[in-house]
Design an enzyme around this catalytic site. Structure first.
Site, PDB file in Angstrom:
ATOM      1  N   TYR A   1       0.840  -1.221   0.000  1.00  0.00           N
ATOM      2  CA  TYR A   1       0.000   0.000   0.000  1.00  0.00           C
ATOM      3  C   TYR A   1       0.865   1.258   0.000  1.00  0.00           C
ATOM      4  O   TYR A   1       0.584   2.224  -0.714  1.00  0.00           O
ATOM      5  CB  TYR A   1      -0.939  -0.012   1.210  1.00  0.00           C
ATOM      6  CG  TYR A   1      -1.684   1.302   1.370  1.00  0.00           C
ATOM      7  CD1 TYR A   1      -2.694   1.662   0.480  1.00  0.00           C
ATOM      8  CD2 TYR A   1      -1.355   2.187   2.387  1.00  0.00           C
ATOM      9  CE1 TYR A   1      -3.358   2.881   0.609  1.00  0.00           C
ATOM     10  CE2 TYR A   1      -2.013   3.405   2.527  1.00  0.00           C
ATOM     11  CZ  TYR A   1      -3.007   3.742   1.638  1.00  0.00           C
ATOM     12  OH  TYR A   1      -3.649   4.949   1.762  1.00  0.00           O
TER      13      TYR A   1
ATOM     14  N   HIS B   1      -0.006  12.956  -6.598  1.00  0.00           N
ATOM     15  CA  HIS B   1      -0.328  12.064  -5.490  1.00  0.00           C
ATOM     16  C   HIS B   1       0.723  10.942  -5.423  1.00  0.00           C
ATOM     17  O   HIS B   1       0.430   9.785  -5.143  1.00  0.00           O
ATOM     18  CB  HIS B   1      -1.725  11.470  -5.688  1.00  0.00           C
ATOM     19  CG  HIS B   1      -2.500  11.237  -4.416  1.00  0.00           C
ATOM     20  ND1 HIS B   1      -3.549  12.036  -4.019  1.00  0.00           N
ATOM     21  CD2 HIS B   1      -2.399  10.287  -3.463  1.00  0.00           C
ATOM     22  CE1 HIS B   1      -4.064  11.578  -2.879  1.00  0.00           C
ATOM     23  NE2 HIS B   1      -3.372  10.520  -2.520  1.00  0.00           N
TER      24      HIS B   1
HETATM   25  C1  LIG Z   1       0.835   5.598   1.793  1.00  0.00           C
HETATM   26  C2  LIG Z   1       0.367   6.915   1.259  1.00  0.00           C
HETATM   27  C3  LIG Z   1      -0.817   7.458   1.725  1.00  0.00           C
HETATM   28  C4  LIG Z   1      -1.255   8.681   1.251  1.00  0.00           C
HETATM   29  N1  LIG Z   1      -2.407   9.227   1.753  1.00  0.00           N
HETATM   30  C5  LIG Z   1      -2.791  10.454   1.348  1.00  0.00           C
HETATM   31  C6  LIG Z   1      -3.944  11.071   1.913  1.00  0.00           C
HETATM   32  O1  LIG Z   1      -4.610  10.508   2.772  1.00  0.00           O
HETATM   33  N2  LIG Z   1      -4.293  12.297   1.464  1.00  0.00           N
HETATM   34  C7  LIG Z   1      -3.560  12.963   0.492  1.00  0.00           C
HETATM   35  O2  LIG Z   1      -3.910  14.082   0.112  1.00  0.00           O
HETATM   36  N3  LIG Z   1      -2.458  12.397  -0.049  1.00  0.00           N
HETATM   37  C8  LIG Z   1      -2.063  11.179   0.363  1.00  0.00           C
HETATM   38  N4  LIG Z   1      -0.929  10.623  -0.176  1.00  0.00           N
HETATM   39  C9  LIG Z   1      -0.131  11.389  -1.172  1.00  0.00           C
HETATM   40  C10 LIG Z   1       0.914  12.258  -0.473  1.00  0.00           C
HETATM   41  O3  LIG Z   1       0.328  13.318   0.223  1.00  0.00           O
HETATM   42  C11 LIG Z   1       1.889  12.875  -1.493  1.00  0.00           C
HETATM   43  O4  LIG Z   1       1.166  13.575  -2.482  1.00  0.00           O
HETATM   44  C12 LIG Z   1       2.797  11.845  -2.174  1.00  0.00           C
HETATM   45  O5  LIG Z   1       3.132  10.799  -1.293  1.00  0.00           O
HETATM   46  C13 LIG Z   1       4.063  12.535  -2.656  1.00  0.00           C
HETATM   47  O6  LIG Z   1       4.845  11.672  -3.405  1.00  0.00           O
HETATM   48  P1  LIG Z   1       6.104  10.859  -2.831  1.00  0.00           P
HETATM   49  O7  LIG Z   1       5.542   9.750  -1.998  1.00  0.00           O
HETATM   50  O8  LIG Z   1       6.769  10.371  -4.076  1.00  0.00           O
HETATM   51  O9  LIG Z   1       6.953  11.812  -2.035  1.00  0.00           O
HETATM   52  C14 LIG Z   1      -0.499   9.380   0.275  1.00  0.00           C
HETATM   53  C15 LIG Z   1       0.706   8.824  -0.192  1.00  0.00           C
HETATM   54  C16 LIG Z   1       1.137   7.612   0.290  1.00  0.00           C
HETATM   55  C17 LIG Z   1       2.439   7.063  -0.208  1.00  0.00           C
END
Ligand SMILES: Cc1cc2nc3c(=O)[nH]c(=O)nc-3n(C[C@H](O)[C@H](O)[C@H](O)COP(=O)(O)O)c2cc1C
Length: 347
Positions: free
Chosen positions: A22, A244
């Site tokens: 996940y 995201h």
């Molecule tokens: C495990 C996981 C859960 C995430 N949950 C959310 C969330 O609940 N809300 C949201 O706006 N973005 C969520 N994101 C996206 C992050 O806010 C962010 O945009 C993204 O992780 C950035 O990219 P990176 O992982 O390559 O640094 C999630 C990302 C991951 C990896």
């Protein structure tokens, strides 16, 4: 192996397979995530010489909040699956580093516990089909001390080929962790569909959130100048260019590709932030030179949390801070405020 890959490897060793999957997963065949990582590395910096870099400054403000360096922790669901204390540990590490964190709608930690950790925090909003639930959550977050709202508008569906990584399929102990800032009674009364993300959102939701809380609103998941303009015209205080982390649409443009057009359109009026694939100090420096006010980092923080708890998050943040300082020195620029688009050569 890069340092982030090493943290990732150590995290995965400690996590159940479905949690590790996940955290890592992305949409489509992973094209957007892969290209998003490569796009940062493909940027080239243009070093300057004979500049005094004996004192390098990384301090800045984001929506009025001072931070020691412009690397913020992205909101991420299910941090309690990395460590049972979840965002409490992330927030303590962010506080010690002098930065702030986003707190997901799907956090497994009570707002009061995040707030007690001492870091500034922004509440990430998924607007639910039952808007009265969203209203309660944003009002509670504001009352608990959130400094801004991050309205995520790229509501994601994880790749259908990987349904087993959806937390809804996880064992009960993990699933219960979602949306703990609603009471059981509220969740039950709302019914099974009321908490799903609304699919009928329009820019007027920005004004609605601001009216409810008085907090600045950053819109997360903007990838075109056109949408950035619509958000700003509707009252957004910031836009966050984001794919995201490649989790929304496999064939999406990358954040690196989208950033210049968004900065050109609204960068003179509001803060533009960026995330997805930021892993190194030179990515941070390039993003800022291209006009971003700050970057947000997701998975490396989650992996640090899973691998070593609070110390793991602290190590990830410190690595990014120190690497940013080194890159600024190597580039011949004495501070983040002095970065300029001409410091980057784009492919
Ligand atoms: C495990 C996981 C859960 C995430 N949950 C959310 C969330 O609940 N809300 C949201 O706006 N973005 C969520 N994101 C996206 C992050 O806010 C962010 O945009 C993204 O992780 C950035 O990219 P990176 O992982 O390559 O640094 C999630 C990302 C991951 C990896």
């Amino acid at each position: 192996m890069t340092w982030v890959e090493e943290v990732h490897r150590r995290a995965d060793e400690q996590l159940p397979d479905y949690v590790a999957a996940y955290f890592s997963t992305s949409a489509g065949y992973g094209q957007c995530q892969r290209e998003g990582l490569q796009a940062w590395d493909a940027l080239r910096l243009r070093p300057s010489v004979l500049r005094d870099t004996s004192a390098v400054s990384t301090a800045t403000t984001v929506l009025g909040t001072p931070v020691a360096f412009p690397v913020l922790v992205a909101p991420m669901a299910q941090q309690v699956a990395a460590r049972p204390q979840g965002e409490v540990l992330t927030a303590r590490a962010a506080a010690a580093a002098g930065t702030l964190l986003g707190v997901s709608t799907n956090t497994g930690v009570a707002f009061a516990d995040v707030a007690a950790a001492g870091a500034p925090w922004w509440y990430q909003v998924y607007v639910m089909q039952d808007r009265s639930l969203t209203q309660r959550l944003v009002e509670r977050a504001a009352a608990a001390g959130a400094g801004a709202l991050v309205l995520t508008v790229d509501t994601t569906a994880l790749a259908p080929a990987l349904p087993s990584v959806e937390p809804t399929d996880w064992p009960e102990t993990y699933r219960k962790a979602r949306v703990v800032n609603l009471t059981d009674a509220e969740r039950e009364a709302a019914g099974p569909h009321a908490m799903r993300s609304a699919e009928d959102l329009t820019p007027d939701v920005i004004g609605w959130l601001r009216e409810l809380t008085g907090l600045p609103v950053a819109v997360k998941g903007v990838l075109t100048a056109r949408d950035a303009r619509r958000c700003v015209d509707a009252g957004a205080d910031a836009v966050i260019v984001s794919t995201h982390g490649g989790r929304r649409l496999g064939t999406s443009v990358t954040s690196v590709r989208a950033l210049p057009e968004v900065v050109a359109e609204v960068g003179g009026e509001v803060e533009v932030h960026v995330d997805s694939g930021v892993r190194e100090g030179h990515h941070v420096v390039a993003a800022l030179a291209m006009g971003a006010r700050a970057v947000h980092v997701g998975r490396p923080v989650m992996w640090g949390l899973a691998a070593d708890g609070q110390a793991g998050v602290a190590a990830v943040l410190e690595r990014l801070r120190a690497d940013t300082v080194t890159t600024l020195r190597q580039l011949g620029v004495p501070g983040v405020a002095q970065l300029h688009p001409s410091d980057v050569a784009r492919p």
